[in-house]
Design a protein around this motif. Structure first.
Motif, PDB file in Angstrom:
ATOM      1  N   VAL A   1       0.673  -1.154  -0.034  1.00 24.01           N
ATOM      2  CA  VAL A   1       0.275   0.382   0.452  1.00 24.01           C
ATOM      3  C   VAL A   1       0.975   1.393   0.007  1.00 24.01           C
ATOM      4  CG1 VAL A   1      -1.546   1.216   1.249  1.00 24.01           C
ATOM      5  CG2 VAL A   1      -2.388  -1.214   0.976  1.00 24.01           C
ATOM      6  N   LYS A   2       0.421   2.459  -1.156  1.00 22.02           N
ATOM      7  CA  LYS A   2       1.285   3.192  -1.468  1.00 22.02           C
ATOM      8  C   LYS A   2       1.374   4.453   0.231  1.00 22.02           C
ATOM      9  CE  LYS A   2       2.163   3.705  -6.176  1.00 22.02           C
ATOM     10  NZ  LYS A   2       1.546   3.210  -6.978  1.00 22.02           N
ATOM     11  N   ASN A   3       2.121   4.524   0.672  1.00 24.66           N
ATOM     12  CA  ASN A   3       1.770   6.121   1.884  1.00 24.66           C
ATOM     13  C   ASN A   3       1.791   5.291   3.152  1.00 24.66           C
ATOM     14  OD1 ASN A   3       2.161   8.097  -0.304  1.00 24.66           O
ATOM     15  ND2 ASN A   3       0.111   7.844  -1.180  1.00 24.66           N
ATOM     16  N   VAL A   4       1.934   4.439   3.410  1.00 21.19           N
ATOM     17  CA  VAL A   4       1.463   3.244   4.361  1.00 21.19           C
ATOM     18  C   VAL A   4       1.168   4.003   5.551  1.00 21.19           C
ATOM     19  CG1 VAL A   4       3.634   2.236   4.620  1.00 21.19           C
ATOM     20  CG2 VAL A   4       1.493   1.069   4.848  1.00 21.19           C
ATOM     21  N   GLU A   5       2.092   4.542   5.745  1.00 22.01           N
ATOM     22  CA  GLU A   5       2.770   5.190   7.109  1.00 22.01           C
ATOM     23  C   GLU A   5       1.318   6.560   7.017  1.00 22.01           C
ATOM     24  OE1 GLU A   5       4.807   8.229   4.546  1.00 22.01           O
ATOM     25  OE2 GLU A   5       4.211   6.167   4.349  1.00 22.01           O
ATOM     26  N   LEU A   6       1.642   7.151   6.334  1.00 21.44           N
ATOM     27  CA  LEU A   6       0.021   7.793   6.176  1.00 21.44           C
ATOM     28  C   LEU A   6      -1.553   6.973   7.233  1.00 21.44           C
ATOM     29  CD1 LEU A   6       0.970  10.241   3.604  1.00 21.44           C
ATOM     30  CD2 LEU A   6       1.499  10.265   5.876  1.00 21.44           C
ATOM     31  N   TRP A   7      -1.371   6.049   5.848  1.00 17.94           N
ATOM     32  CA  TRP A   7      -2.819   5.552   6.369  1.00 17.94           C
ATOM     33  C   TRP A   7      -3.071   4.957   7.797  1.00 17.94           C
ATOM     34  CZ3 TRP A   7      -6.412   6.335   3.917  1.00 17.94           C
ATOM     35  CH2 TRP A   7      -7.028   6.489   1.717  1.00 17.94           C
ATOM     36  N   LYS A   8      -1.656   4.408   7.929  1.00 18.93           N
ATOM     37  CA  LYS A   8      -1.834   3.356   9.809  1.00 18.93           C
ATOM     38  C   LYS A   8      -2.537   5.310  10.701  1.00 18.93           C
ATOM     39  CE  LYS A   8       1.867  -0.181   9.517  1.00 18.93           C
ATOM     40  NZ  LYS A   8       2.762  -0.420   9.252  1.00 18.93           N
ATOM     41  N   GLU A   9      -1.616   5.842  10.199  1.00 22.24           N
ATOM     42  CA  GLU A   9      -1.551   6.946  11.161  1.00 22.24           C
ATOM     43  C   GLU A   9      -3.240   7.693  11.186  1.00 22.24           C
ATOM     44  OE1 GLU A   9      -0.763  10.739  14.039  1.00 22.24           O
ATOM     45  OE2 GLU A   9      -0.471   8.260  13.698  1.00 22.24           O
ATOM     46  N   LEU A  10      -4.201   7.229   9.831  1.00 18.63           N
ATOM     47  CA  LEU A  10      -5.300   7.817   9.617  1.00 18.63           C
ATOM     48  C   LEU A  10      -6.602   6.717  10.424  1.00 18.63           C
ATOM     49  CD1 LEU A  10      -5.017   9.465   5.908  1.00 18.63           C
ATOM     50  CD2 LEU A  10      -6.136  10.005   8.106  1.00 18.63           C
ATOM     51  N   ASP A  11      -5.746   5.837  10.760  1.00 16.68           N
ATOM     52  CA  ASP A  11      -6.488   3.952  10.824  1.00 16.68           C
ATOM     53  C   ASP A  11      -6.603   4.387  12.443  1.00 16.68           C
ATOM     54  OD1 ASP A  11      -7.952   2.072  11.027  1.00 16.68           O
ATOM     55  OD2 ASP A  11      -6.021   1.074  11.810  1.00 16.68           O
ATOM     56  N   ARG A  12      -5.330   4.856  12.502  1.00 14.25           N
ATOM     57  CA  ARG A  12      -5.028   5.198  14.784  1.00 14.25           C
ATOM     58  C   ARG A  12      -6.255   6.413  15.041  1.00 14.25           C
ATOM     59  NH1 ARG A  12      -3.129   8.115  18.095  1.00 14.25           N
ATOM     60  NH2 ARG A  12      -1.530  10.098  16.665  1.00 14.25           N
ATOM     61  N   LEU A  13      -5.732   7.698  14.535  1.00 14.24           N
ATOM     62  CA  LEU A  13      -6.790   8.586  14.380  1.00 14.24           C
ATOM     63  C   LEU A  13      -8.236   8.522  14.550  1.00 14.24           C
ATOM     64  CD1 LEU A  13      -4.608  11.464  12.879  1.00 14.24           C
ATOM     65  CD2 LEU A  13      -4.968  11.524  14.830  1.00 14.24           C
ATOM     66  N   SER A  14      -8.741   7.385  13.280  1.00 13.44           N
ATOM     67  CA  SER A  14      -9.866   6.774  13.335  1.00 13.44           C
ATOM     68  C   SER A  14     -10.255   6.044  14.023  1.00 13.44           C
ATOM     69  CB  SER A  14      -9.976   6.273  12.327  1.00 13.44           C
ATOM     70  OG  SER A  14      -9.996   6.224  10.848  1.00 13.44           O
ATOM     71  N   SER A  15      -9.538   5.460  14.774  1.00 13.50           N
ATOM     72  CA  SER A  15      -9.927   4.907  16.956  1.00 13.50           C
ATOM     73  C   SER A  15     -10.082   5.121  17.280  1.00 13.50           C
ATOM     74  CB  SER A  15      -8.720   3.811  16.689  1.00 13.50           C
ATOM     75  OG  SER A  15      -7.339   4.535  17.234  1.00 13.50           O
ATOM     76  N   ILE A  16      -9.045   6.903  17.364  1.00 17.91           N
ATOM     77  CA  ILE A  16      -9.739   7.036  18.443  1.00 17.91           C
ATOM     78  C   ILE A  16     -11.517   8.905  18.920  1.00 17.91           C
ATOM     79  CG2 ILE A  16      -9.075  10.016  19.440  1.00 17.91           C
ATOM     80  CD1 ILE A  16      -5.693   8.562  19.004  1.00 17.91           C
ATOM     81  N   HIS A  17     -11.297   9.431  17.092  1.00 16.56           N
ATOM     82  CA  HIS A  17     -12.349  10.134  16.840  1.00 16.56           C
ATOM     83  C   HIS A  17     -13.209   8.769  16.332  1.00 16.56           C
ATOM     84  CE1 HIS A  17      -9.675  13.474  18.702  1.00 16.56           C
ATOM     85  NE2 HIS A  17      -8.953  12.826  17.609  1.00 16.56           N
ATOM     86  N   LYS A  18     -14.831   9.780  16.340  1.00 19.60           N
ATOM     87  CA  LYS A  18     -16.102   9.185  15.796  1.00 19.60           C
ATOM     88  C   LYS A  18     -16.323   9.845  14.188  1.00 19.60           C
ATOM     89  CE  LYS A  18     -20.577   7.731  15.709  1.00 19.60           C
ATOM     90  NZ  LYS A  18     -22.413   8.178  15.905  1.00 19.60           N
ATOM     91  N   ILE A  19     -15.561   9.382  12.675  1.00 16.68           N
ATOM     92  CA  ILE A  19     -15.412   9.831  12.297  1.00 16.68           C
ATOM     93  C   ILE A  19     -16.131  10.227  10.599  1.00 16.68           C
ATOM     94  CG2 ILE A  19     -13.510  11.202   9.978  1.00 16.68           C
ATOM     95  CD1 ILE A  19     -11.261  10.001  11.484  1.00 16.68           C
ATOM     96  N   LYS A  20     -16.986  10.515   9.923  1.00 17.59           N
ATOM     97  CA  LYS A  20     -17.415  10.508   9.222  1.00 17.59           C
ATOM     98  C   LYS A  20     -16.925  11.116   7.807  1.00 17.59           C
ATOM     99  CE  LYS A  20     -22.644  11.658   7.148  1.00 17.59           C
ATOM    100  NZ  LYS A  20     -23.651  12.319   7.977  1.00 17.59           N
ATOM    101  N   TRP A  21     -16.825  10.110   7.119  1.00 19.67           N
ATOM    102  CA  TRP A  21     -15.891  10.987   5.707  1.00 19.67           C
ATOM    103  C   TRP A  21     -17.284  11.138   4.609  1.00 19.67           C
ATOM    104  CZ3 TRP A  21     -10.057  11.127   6.538  1.00 19.67           C
ATOM    105  CH2 TRP A  21     -10.482  10.099   7.637  1.00 19.67           C
ATOM    106  N   ILE A  22     -16.946  12.167   3.696  1.00 18.62           N
ATOM    107  CA  ILE A  22     -17.742  13.033   3.034  1.00 18.62           C
ATOM    108  C   ILE A  22     -16.851  13.518   2.055  1.00 18.62           C
ATOM    109  CG2 ILE A  22     -19.365  14.609   2.796  1.00 18.62           C
ATOM    110  CD1 ILE A  22     -19.779  14.620   6.384  1.00 18.62           C
ATOM    111  N   LYS A  23     -17.817  13.443   0.758  1.00 19.95           N
ATOM    112  CA  LYS A  23     -16.783  12.920  -0.333  1.00 19.95           C
ATOM    113  C   LYS A  23     -17.566  14.444  -0.839  1.00 19.95           C
ATOM    114  CE  LYS A  23     -14.777  12.283  -4.341  1.00 19.95           C
ATOM    115  NZ  LYS A  23     -14.220  13.473  -5.305  1.00 19.95           N
ATOM    116  N   VAL A  24     -16.548  15.655  -1.127  1.00 23.07           N
ATOM    117  CA  VAL A  24     -17.282  16.997  -1.773  1.00 23.07           C
ATOM    118  C   VAL A  24     -16.861  16.906  -3.327  1.00 23.07           C
ATOM    119  CG1 VAL A  24     -17.821  18.072   0.561  1.00 23.07           C
ATOM    120  CG2 VAL A  24     -15.431  18.565  -0.761  1.00 23.07           C
ATOM    121  N   LYS A  25     -17.065  17.707  -3.924  1.00 24.83           N
ATOM    122  CA  LYS A  25     -17.266  17.675  -5.387  1.00 24.83           C
ATOM    123  C   LYS A  25     -15.823  19.004  -5.409  1.00 24.83           C
ATOM    124  CE  LYS A  25     -19.130  19.415 -10.257  1.00 24.83           C
ATOM    125  NZ  LYS A  25     -18.092  19.380 -10.422  1.00 24.83           N
TER     126      LYS A  25
END
Length: 146
Positions: free
Chosen positions: A98-122
């Protein structure tokens, strides 16, 4: 749990090239703008860095609506790519790293702390906060070219 809205965007001059990211955090009547710069980077990395830096500013677990124009960022969570990558030892379905794996791991860690709703905007349309994040990101690139 506090409810926070976060808008993020990343930009790159050349891909790879000089990159910038911007984010706006909104809590009640409070707005905070943050941005940053990286040399020799990619647009995707900047999209991830915007989300990471914004989420890392939260001082306690929050309920977050995170708005991004990056399908790469949003779909990793909405389509459960991140869970599949973790199960596969951070490999894609094609057995690539997976590219940028260290960034994805950090986002995964942050997702375990916060309740995040991911919203795609144009992107680059009529969303004032997304447009402002884009300007923050591109201004970082211009500022650092001097």
């Amino acid at each position: 749990m506090k409810k926070v809205s976060i808008y993020t965007d990343g930009a790159c001059s050349g891909n790879p090239g000089d990159g910038g990211w911007g984010a706006i955090l909104i809590y009640g009547n409070h707005k905070k703008e943050v941005s940053g710069f990286e040399k020799d980077t990619t647009n995707n990395r900047m999209e991830l860095m915007a989300a990471i830096n914004a989420l890392n500013m939260l001082k306690e677990p929050c309920e977050v609506d995170l708005y991004s124009d990056s399908a790469y960022l949003v779909n990793a969570f909405l389509l459960n790519w991140i869970e599949k990558w973790k199960k596969n030892g951070w490999k894609t379905s094609g057995k690539e790293d997976v590219k940028n794996v260290e960034l994805w791991k950090e986002l995964d860690r942050l997702s375990s702390i916060h309740k995040i709703k991911w919203i795609k905007v144009k992107g680059h349309s009529d969303n004032e906060y997304n447009n402002r994040c884009d300007k923050l990101a591109t201004d970082e690139i211009k500022k650092n070219k001097k």
